[in-house]
Write a protein that holds these residues in place. Structure first.
Motif, PDB file in Angstrom:
ATOM      1  N   SER A 125      13.754 -22.360  -9.909  1.00 44.57           N
ATOM      2  CA  SER A 125      14.063 -23.492 -10.773  1.00 44.57           C
ATOM      3  C   SER A 125      15.297 -23.195 -11.613  1.00 44.57           C
ATOM      4  O   SER A 125      15.650 -22.031 -11.825  1.00 44.57           O
ATOM      5  CB  SER A 125      12.884 -23.784 -11.716  1.00 44.57           C
ATOM      6  N   LEU A 126      15.946 -24.248 -12.090  1.00 47.04           N
ATOM      7  CA  LEU A 126      16.990 -24.094 -13.081  1.00 47.04           C
ATOM      8  C   LEU A 126      16.348 -23.729 -14.413  1.00 47.04           C
ATOM      9  O   LEU A 126      15.184 -24.041 -14.674  1.00 47.04           O
ATOM     10  CB  LEU A 126      17.802 -25.377 -13.200  1.00 47.04           C
ATOM     11  N   SER A 127      17.110 -23.067 -15.265  1.00 51.01           N
ATOM     12  CA  SER A 127      16.542 -22.449 -16.471  1.00 51.01           C
ATOM     13  C   SER A 127      15.985 -23.452 -17.472  1.00 51.01           C
ATOM     14  O   SER A 127      15.230 -23.064 -18.373  1.00 51.01           O
ATOM     15  CB  SER A 127      17.602 -21.577 -17.151  1.00 51.01           C
ATOM     16  N   CYS A 128      16.332 -24.750 -17.341  1.00 52.69           N
ATOM     17  CA  CYS A 128      15.811 -25.756 -18.273  1.00 52.69           C
ATOM     18  C   CYS A 128      14.349 -26.104 -17.982  1.00 52.69           C
ATOM     19  O   CYS A 128      13.680 -26.752 -18.795  1.00 52.69           O
ATOM     20  CB  CYS A 128      16.666 -27.025 -18.212  1.00 52.69           C
ATOM     21  N   PHE A 129      13.848 -25.661 -16.822  1.00 48.62           N
ATOM     22  CA  PHE A 129      12.485 -25.998 -16.410  1.00 48.62           C
ATOM     23  C   PHE A 129      11.537 -24.868 -16.811  1.00 48.62           C
ATOM     24  O   PHE A 129      11.914 -23.696 -16.793  1.00 48.62           O
ATOM     25  CB  PHE A 129      12.449 -26.204 -14.892  1.00 48.62           C
ATOM     26  N   PRO A 130      10.276 -25.184 -17.165  1.00 47.93           N
ATOM     27  CA  PRO A 130       9.326 -24.127 -17.543  1.00 47.93           C
ATOM     28  C   PRO A 130       9.150 -23.084 -16.437  1.00 47.93           C
ATOM     29  O   PRO A 130       9.183 -23.406 -15.248  1.00 47.93           O
ATOM     30  CB  PRO A 130       8.016 -24.900 -17.769  1.00 47.93           C
ATOM     31  N   GLU A 131       8.959 -21.834 -16.844  1.00 45.52           N
ATOM     32  CA  GLU A 131       8.754 -20.742 -15.895  1.00 45.52           C
ATOM     33  C   GLU A 131       7.293 -20.317 -15.920  1.00 45.52           C
ATOM     34  O   GLU A 131       6.625 -20.417 -16.939  1.00 45.52           O
ATOM     35  CB  GLU A 131       9.646 -19.559 -16.251  1.00 45.52           C
ATOM     36  N   GLY A 132       6.803 -19.855 -14.785  1.00 40.79           N
ATOM     37  CA  GLY A 132       5.423 -19.398 -14.690  1.00 40.79           C
ATOM     38  C   GLY A 132       4.576 -20.373 -13.912  1.00 40.79           C
ATOM     39  O   GLY A 132       5.075 -21.090 -13.031  1.00 40.79           O
ATOM     40  N   GLU A 133       3.289 -20.426 -14.206  1.00 34.53           N
ATOM     41  CA  GLU A 133       2.378 -21.321 -13.493  1.00 34.53           C
ATOM     42  C   GLU A 133       2.618 -22.772 -13.899  1.00 34.53           C
ATOM     43  O   GLU A 133       2.718 -23.086 -15.087  1.00 34.53           O
ATOM     44  CB  GLU A 133       0.922 -20.935 -13.761  1.00 34.53           C
ATOM     45  N   ILE A 134       2.711 -23.637 -12.896  1.00 33.30           N
ATOM     46  CA  ILE A 134       2.937 -25.065 -13.117  1.00 33.30           C
ATOM     47  C   ILE A 134       1.758 -25.823 -12.527  1.00 33.30           C
ATOM     48  O   ILE A 134       1.471 -25.699 -11.326  1.00 33.30           O
ATOM     49  CB  ILE A 134       4.253 -25.524 -12.446  1.00 33.30           C
ATOM     50  N   GLU A 144     -10.949 -40.063   6.710  1.00 28.83           N
ATOM     51  CA  GLU A 144     -12.332 -40.223   6.275  1.00 28.83           C
ATOM     52  C   GLU A 144     -12.490 -40.383   4.764  1.00 28.83           C
ATOM     53  O   GLU A 144     -13.402 -41.040   4.297  1.00 28.83           O
ATOM     54  CB  GLU A 144     -13.164 -39.032   6.749  1.00 28.83           C
ATOM     55  N   GLU A 145     -11.597 -39.755   3.975  1.00 28.53           N
ATOM     56  CA  GLU A 145     -11.805 -39.800   2.533  1.00 28.53           C
ATOM     57  C   GLU A 145     -10.518 -39.524   1.764  1.00 28.53           C
ATOM     58  O   GLU A 145      -9.514 -39.091   2.324  1.00 28.53           O
ATOM     59  CB  GLU A 145     -12.853 -38.769   2.122  1.00 28.53           C
ATOM     60  N   ILE A 146     -10.574 -39.796   0.469  1.00 28.37           N
ATOM     61  CA  ILE A 146      -9.510 -39.465  -0.468  1.00 28.37           C
ATOM     62  C   ILE A 146     -10.094 -38.530  -1.513  1.00 28.37           C
ATOM     63  O   ILE A 146     -11.142 -38.828  -2.096  1.00 28.37           O
ATOM     64  CB  ILE A 146      -8.938 -40.724  -1.152  1.00 28.37           C
ATOM     65  N   SER A 147      -9.450 -37.409  -1.739  1.00 32.40           N
ATOM     66  CA  SER A 147      -9.929 -36.470  -2.742  1.00 32.40           C
ATOM     67  C   SER A 147      -8.776 -36.071  -3.653  1.00 32.40           C
ATOM     68  O   SER A 147      -7.612 -36.109  -3.253  1.00 32.40           O
ATOM     69  CB  SER A 147     -10.538 -35.227  -2.078  1.00 32.40           C
ATOM     70  N   SER A 148      -9.084 -35.677  -4.876  1.00 33.84           N
ATOM     71  CA  SER A 148      -8.045 -35.292  -5.824  1.00 33.84           C
ATOM     72  C   SER A 148      -8.465 -34.040  -6.572  1.00 33.84           C
ATOM     73  O   SER A 148      -9.655 -33.695  -6.645  1.00 33.84           O
ATOM     74  CB  SER A 148      -7.755 -36.426  -6.799  1.00 33.84           C
ATOM     75  N   GLY A 149      -7.494 -33.382  -7.142  1.00 34.94           N
ATOM     76  CA  GLY A 149      -7.748 -32.166  -7.901  1.00 34.94           C
ATOM     77  C   GLY A 149      -6.447 -31.651  -8.464  1.00 34.94           C
ATOM     78  O   GLY A 149      -5.466 -32.397  -8.578  1.00 34.94           O
ATOM     79  N   SER A 150      -6.409 -30.389  -8.809  1.00 29.15           N
ATOM     80  CA  SER A 150      -5.188 -29.791  -9.329  1.00 29.15           C
ATOM     81  C   SER A 150      -5.010 -28.394  -8.751  1.00 29.15           C
ATOM     82  O   SER A 150      -5.986 -27.734  -8.388  1.00 29.15           O
ATOM     83  CB  SER A 150      -5.208 -29.737 -10.859  1.00 29.15           C
ATOM     84  N   VAL A 151      -3.753 -27.959  -8.654  1.00 29.15           N
ATOM     85  CA  VAL A 151      -3.430 -26.633  -8.143  1.00 29.15           C
ATOM     86  C   VAL A 151      -2.326 -26.044  -9.020  1.00 29.15           C
ATOM     87  O   VAL A 151      -1.624 -26.760  -9.732  1.00 29.15           O
ATOM     88  CB  VAL A 151      -2.948 -26.682  -6.675  1.00 29.15           C
ATOM     89  N   ASN A 152      -2.177 -24.729  -8.948  1.00 31.54           N
ATOM     90  CA  ASN A 152      -1.127 -24.048  -9.693  1.00 31.54           C
ATOM     91  C   ASN A 152      -0.018 -23.597  -8.753  1.00 31.54           C
ATOM     92  O   ASN A 152      -0.253 -22.793  -7.846  1.00 31.54           O
ATOM     93  CB  ASN A 152      -1.678 -22.835 -10.440  1.00 31.54           C
ATOM     94  N   ALA A 153       1.164 -24.140  -8.966  1.00 31.08           N
ATOM     95  CA  ALA A 153       2.357 -23.636  -8.288  1.00 31.08           C
ATOM     96  C   ALA A 153       3.045 -22.657  -9.239  1.00 31.08           C
ATOM     97  O   ALA A 153       2.600 -22.468 -10.370  1.00 31.08           O
ATOM     98  CB  ALA A 153       3.282 -24.792  -7.922  1.00 31.08           C
ATOM     99  N   GLU A 154       4.117 -22.032  -8.775  1.00 33.45           N
ATOM    100  CA  GLU A 154       4.816 -21.082  -9.634  1.00 33.45           C
ATOM    101  C   GLU A 154       6.307 -21.372  -9.655  1.00 33.45           C
ATOM    102  O   GLU A 154       6.928 -21.614  -8.621  1.00 33.45           O
ATOM    103  CB  GLU A 154       4.589 -19.649  -9.165  1.00 33.45           C
ATOM    104  N   SER A 155       6.870 -21.340 -10.854  1.00 29.42           N
ATOM    105  CA  SER A 155       8.298 -21.570 -11.066  1.00 29.42           C
ATOM    106  C   SER A 155       8.946 -20.270 -11.521  1.00 29.42           C
ATOM    107  O   SER A 155       8.418 -19.565 -12.391  1.00 29.42           O
ATOM    108  CB  SER A 155       8.500 -22.666 -12.122  1.00 29.42           C
ATOM    109  N   LEU A 156      10.093 -19.934 -10.925  1.00 30.60           N
ATOM    110  CA  LEU A 156      10.818 -18.704 -11.269  1.00 30.60           C
ATOM    111  C   LEU A 156      12.259 -19.066 -11.607  1.00 30.60           C
ATOM    112  O   LEU A 156      12.939 -19.704 -10.807  1.00 30.60           O
ATOM    113  CB  LEU A 156      10.779 -17.740 -10.084  1.00 30.60           C
TER     114      LEU A 156
END
Length: 310
Positions: A125-134, A144-156
């Protein structure tokens, strides 16, 4: 094949406060990309197709920044290796198969972060963006279905962040190597200061990748390579982080012939220095050529005979 790097396009959202900050952020991106390349990632930086038209600050696009600073080596690096097909959206389509997944960050679809998450690597990422877990919101749609949730990506996005994560990021590269032949294919890229003899290549090619010491071999190679990169003329070559030693005079007198090899540069040398992988009784015999500042590896395998053990 080396793993491609991935750019987080959401970081190019026009939030830099000045053109100077925009240029600095792009230079820093190039520097982090170089660091990723130095530990085994490919030079390619996968982006969205609109990478060059995205704004760094209001009215100042990536393309304008590149064209106005084309003599800067780090920005030139991005010109050569970024914004080329396949783009991240295409790679996401390939990875999804029949199911459809969408990832959003604060309500905005996140292509680069999504692909980085799915590949288990950090997105640059560019430095203006938060670093670490996103935290990303994820919606999966199938027939068959629609499901939702959340996941952690990583920004460096910083040198400090890279330094903290260097070992774990490097392990991602190492874990992608399946066997000795695969290691040989990218050995020069991973360890540019090491030179393998014909015998060492045979040793490595014979590895299946299932050996308990396979990753430990790469750790030792990495330490030898880093020691050469950091070595200063006139100083001792002393690989820290490995248990290494020289053979005794008695061992060299009795078994010196077994330690004599033709090196990659065609020179025949008798080897004494070796690092130890004790739990598997493996040894890596090496010689540091101070004139060229390269490390010759001639034996990557079993313990050779010694005056004490034979």
């Amino acid at each position: 094949m080396p793993i491609d790097q991935i750019f987080n396009e959401l970081s190019a959202d026009g939030s830099c406060v000045s053109r100077e900050e925009a240029v600095n952020s792009l230079v820093l991106l190039g520097e982090i990309s170089e660091k990723m390349n130095s530990i085994g990632f490919s030079s390619s930086l996968r982006t969205t197709s609109d990478f060059r038209s995205r704004e760094l600050c209001p009215g100042f696009t990536v393309d304008q920044c590149i064209r106005e600073n084309i003599k800067n080596d780090k920005i030139k690096l991005l010109l050569n290796y970024a914004a080329k097909s396949p783009y991240v959206a295409e790679l996401l389509d390939i990875g999804h198969g029949e199911a459809l997944s969408e990832f959003r960050y604060k309500g905005v679809e996140a292509f680069g972060l999504a692909l980085a998450y799915m590949n288990g690597i950090p997105a640059l990422s560019l430095s203006c963006f938060p670093e670490g877990e996103i935290l990303l919101d994820r919606v999966d749609v199938s027939s068959e279905e629609i499901s939702s949730g959340s996941v952690n990506a990583e920004s460096l996005s910083s040198h400090e962040g890279f330094a903290r994560r260097r070992e774990s990021i490097q392990n991602i590269v190492w874990s992608s190597i399946r066997d000795g032949q695969g290691l040989l294919e990218i050995f020069g890229h991973l360890f540019p200061r090491l030179r393998l003899s014909g015998n060492a290549k045979k040793n490595i090619a014979s590895l299946t990748g299932n050996e308990a010491f396979f990753l430990e071999f790469m750790r030792h190679f990495s330490i030898l390579n880093d020691t050469a990169l950091q070595w200063k003329k006139g100083s001792k070559f002393d690989p820290q982080g490995t248990d290494w030693t020289n053979d005794t005079k008695e061992t060299l007198q009795r078994y010196g012939e077994e330690r004599t090899f033709i090196c990659a540069d065609g020179v025949t040398r008798t080897f004494s220095a070796h690092s130890k992988i004790k739990r598997a009784n493996q040894r890596i015999y090496f010689f540091h050529d101070s004139k060229e500042n390269v490390v010759h590896i001639v034996c990557a395998g079993v313990h050779l005979k010694t005056a004490k053990y034979h």
